[in-house]
Design a protein around this motif. Structure first.
Motif, PDB file in Angstrom:
ATOM      1  N   SER A   1      -1.813 -15.025  16.522  1.00 16.35           N
ATOM      2  CA  SER A   1      -2.467 -13.713  16.528  1.00 16.35           C
ATOM      3  C   SER A   1      -2.318 -12.963  15.206  1.00 16.35           C
ATOM      4  O   SER A   1      -3.139 -12.101  14.902  1.00 16.35           O
ATOM      5  N   VAL A   2      -1.304 -13.275  14.418  1.00 15.30           N
ATOM      6  CA  VAL A   2      -1.109 -12.547  13.152  1.00 15.30           C
ATOM      7  C   VAL A   2      -1.407 -13.383  11.911  1.00 15.30           C
ATOM      8  O   VAL A   2      -1.485 -12.842  10.808  1.00 15.30           O
ATOM      9  N   ILE A   3      -1.606 -14.675  12.082  1.00 15.59           N
ATOM     10  CA  ILE A   3      -1.749 -15.565  10.924  1.00 15.59           C
ATOM     11  C   ILE A   3      -2.950 -15.197  10.048  1.00 15.59           C
ATOM     12  O   ILE A   3      -2.904 -15.334   8.831  1.00 15.59           O
ATOM     13  N   ASP A   4      -4.021 -14.678  10.661  1.00 13.37           N
ATOM     14  CA  ASP A   4      -5.226 -14.369   9.895  1.00 13.37           C
ATOM     15  C   ASP A   4      -5.194 -12.997   9.227  1.00 13.37           C
ATOM     16  O   ASP A   4      -6.121 -12.655   8.496  1.00 13.37           O
ATOM     17  N   CYS A   5      -4.165 -12.208   9.486  1.00 13.75           N
ATOM     18  CA  CYS A   5      -4.117 -10.868   8.882  1.00 13.75           C
ATOM     19  C   CYS A   5      -2.978 -10.763   7.868  1.00 13.75           C
ATOM     20  O   CYS A   5      -2.447  -9.690   7.629  1.00 13.75           O
ATOM     21  N   MET A   6      -2.634 -11.893   7.262  1.00 12.62           N
ATOM     22  CA  MET A   6      -1.579 -11.921   6.255  1.00 12.62           C
ATOM     23  C   MET A   6      -2.171 -12.350   4.916  1.00 12.62           C
ATOM     24  O   MET A   6      -2.998 -13.254   4.862  1.00 12.62           O
ATOM     25  N   GLU A   7      -1.744 -11.676   3.843  1.00 14.37           N
ATOM     26  CA  GLU A   7      -2.144 -12.100   2.504  1.00 14.37           C
ATOM     27  C   GLU A   7      -1.011 -11.780   1.547  1.00 14.37           C
ATOM     28  O   GLU A   7      -0.054 -11.088   1.900  1.00 14.37           O
ATOM     29  N   LEU A   8      -1.141 -12.306   0.331  1.00 13.71           N
ATOM     30  CA  LEU A   8      -0.113 -12.024  -0.675  1.00 13.71           C
ATOM     31  C   LEU A   8      -0.014 -10.522  -0.896  1.00 13.71           C
ATOM     32  O   LEU A   8      -1.022  -9.816  -0.918  1.00 13.71           O
ATOM     33  N   GLY A   9       1.212 -10.047  -1.076  1.00 13.35           N
ATOM     34  CA  GLY A   9       1.433  -8.613  -1.204  1.00 13.35           C
ATOM     35  C   GLY A   9       2.191  -8.206  -2.455  1.00 13.35           C
ATOM     36  O   GLY A   9       2.833  -7.166  -2.466  1.00 13.35           O
ATOM     37  N   TYR A  10       2.118  -9.012  -3.503  1.00 12.71           N
ATOM     38  CA  TYR A  10       2.759  -8.615  -4.761  1.00 12.71           C
ATOM     39  C   TYR A  10       2.037  -7.402  -5.347  1.00 12.71           C
ATOM     40  O   TYR A  10       2.659  -6.480  -5.864  1.00 12.71           O
ATOM     41  N   ALA A  11       0.713  -7.431  -5.273  1.00 12.53           N
ATOM     42  CA  ALA A  11      -0.114  -6.311  -5.728  1.00 12.53           C
ATOM     43  C   ALA A  11      -0.968  -5.870  -4.545  1.00 12.53           C
ATOM     44  O   ALA A  11      -1.355  -6.689  -3.709  1.00 12.53           O
ATOM     45  N   ILE A  12      -1.239  -4.572  -4.467  1.00 13.50           N
ATOM     46  CA  ILE A  12      -2.080  -4.034  -3.402  1.00 13.50           C
ATOM     47  C   ILE A  12      -3.033  -3.000  -4.001  1.00 13.50           C
ATOM     48  O   ILE A  12      -2.790  -2.499  -5.102  1.00 13.50           O
ATOM     49  N   THR A  13      -4.090  -2.708  -3.272  1.00 13.92           N
ATOM     50  CA  THR A  13      -5.005  -1.660  -3.727  1.00 13.92           C
ATOM     51  C   THR A  13      -4.374  -0.304  -3.449  1.00 13.92           C
ATOM     52  O   THR A  13      -3.516  -0.161  -2.577  1.00 13.92           O
ATOM     53  N   LEU A  14      -4.823   0.687  -4.198  1.00 11.90           N
ATOM     54  CA  LEU A  14      -4.355   2.045  -3.959  1.00 11.90           C
ATOM     55  C   LEU A  14      -4.730   2.485  -2.551  1.00 11.90           C
ATOM     56  O   LEU A  14      -3.963   3.186  -1.889  1.00 11.90           O
ATOM     57  N   HIS A  15      -5.861   2.046  -2.079  1.00 17.22           N
ATOM     58  CA  HIS A  15      -6.294   2.386  -0.719  1.00 17.22           C
ATOM     59  C   HIS A  15      -5.239   1.965   0.305  1.00 17.22           C
ATOM     60  O   HIS A  15      -4.904   2.729   1.204  1.00 17.22           O
ATOM     61  N   LYS A  16      -4.704   0.752   0.163  1.00 12.57           N
ATOM     62  CA  LYS A  16      -3.672   0.272   1.095  1.00 12.57           C
ATOM     63  C   LYS A  16      -2.359   1.023   0.919  1.00 12.57           C
ATOM     64  O   LYS A  16      -1.555   1.120   1.836  1.00 12.57           O
ATOM     65  N   ALA A  17      -2.118   1.565  -0.277  1.00 16.61           N
ATOM     66  CA  ALA A  17      -0.862   2.252  -0.567  1.00 16.61           C
ATOM     67  C   ALA A  17      -0.891   3.728  -0.191  1.00 16.61           C
ATOM     68  O   ALA A  17       0.132   4.396  -0.289  1.00 16.61           O
ATOM     69  N   GLN A  18      -2.048   4.232   0.242  1.00 13.52           N
ATOM     70  CA  GLN A  18      -2.148   5.651   0.589  1.00 13.52           C
ATOM     71  C   GLN A  18      -1.070   6.010   1.606  1.00 13.52           C
ATOM     72  O   GLN A  18      -0.879   5.318   2.586  1.00 13.52           O
ATOM     73  N   GLY A  19      -0.368   7.076   1.340  1.00 15.08           N
ATOM     74  CA  GLY A  19       0.678   7.534   2.250  1.00 15.08           C
ATOM     75  C   GLY A  19       2.013   6.846   2.064  1.00 15.08           C
ATOM     76  O   GLY A  19       2.993   7.215   2.697  1.00 15.08           O
TER      77      GLY A  19
END
Length: 172
Positions: free
Chosen positions: A90-108
């Protein structure tokens, strides 16, 4: 932190090759078929969907601590909160590398140290840069050209160009 998903993907690949080139890859079997993702043990992981039952929210970060399959589990991730999450179908498809992220994902979110990959583009303006800078708690690094930095900081923000007609509505 970067403005676009394409730049984030490029940065993630480069960082993975630099800091974790030989990590054991996440491999799994579903209905007798063998699959793999280009995620390696000890990689930084970003979740891209909510799974409240597992304590995962869109934007949750963690580290892939195990790629050993056992029954319905394909490995384990230790979230930044300290919680451990089993990797299931159920979670395997919602994982990606997280060394860098978009500002949108970092909001808050806030991070002790932020490195901003500055790149002139449609969404990058003073407001974007301000928001990116305010994600850092103690240390910030901006990587990019001096010309792009000057353009971004000297050009009025895109938000000042919005035509909402709010002033007209308030006058009525």
């Amino acid at each position: 932190m970067a403005p676009t998903r394409a730049l984030v993907a490029d940065i993630n690949k480069l960082i993975q090759e630099a800091v974790n080139p030989n990590g054991k890859r996440l491999e799994f079997e579903i209905h007798g078929e063998h699959f793999f993702q280009n995620l390696r043990q000890n990689d930084a992981i970003l979740f891209t969907q909510n799974h409240y039952d597992k304590g995962i929210q869109n934007g949750s970060l963690g580290t892939l601590t195990s790629v050993e399959s056992s029954g319905e589990s394909y490995g384990e991730i230790k979230l930044d909160t300290g919680d451990k999450i089993e990797i299931t179908q159920s979670v395997i498809d919602c994982m990606e590398l997280g060394y860098a992220i978009t500002l949108h994902k970092a909001q808050g979110s806030q991070f002790p140290r932020v490195i901003i990959a500055l790149q002139k583009g449609r969404i990058v303006d003073r407001a974007w840069l301000y928001t990116a800078i305010t994600r850092a708690e103690t240390e910030i690094h901006i990587v990019g050209t001096q010309d792009d930095f000057a353009f971004i900081t000297e050009t009025p923000s895109n938000s000042s160009k919005r035509n909402s007609y709010l002033a007209e509505l308030l006058q009525k």
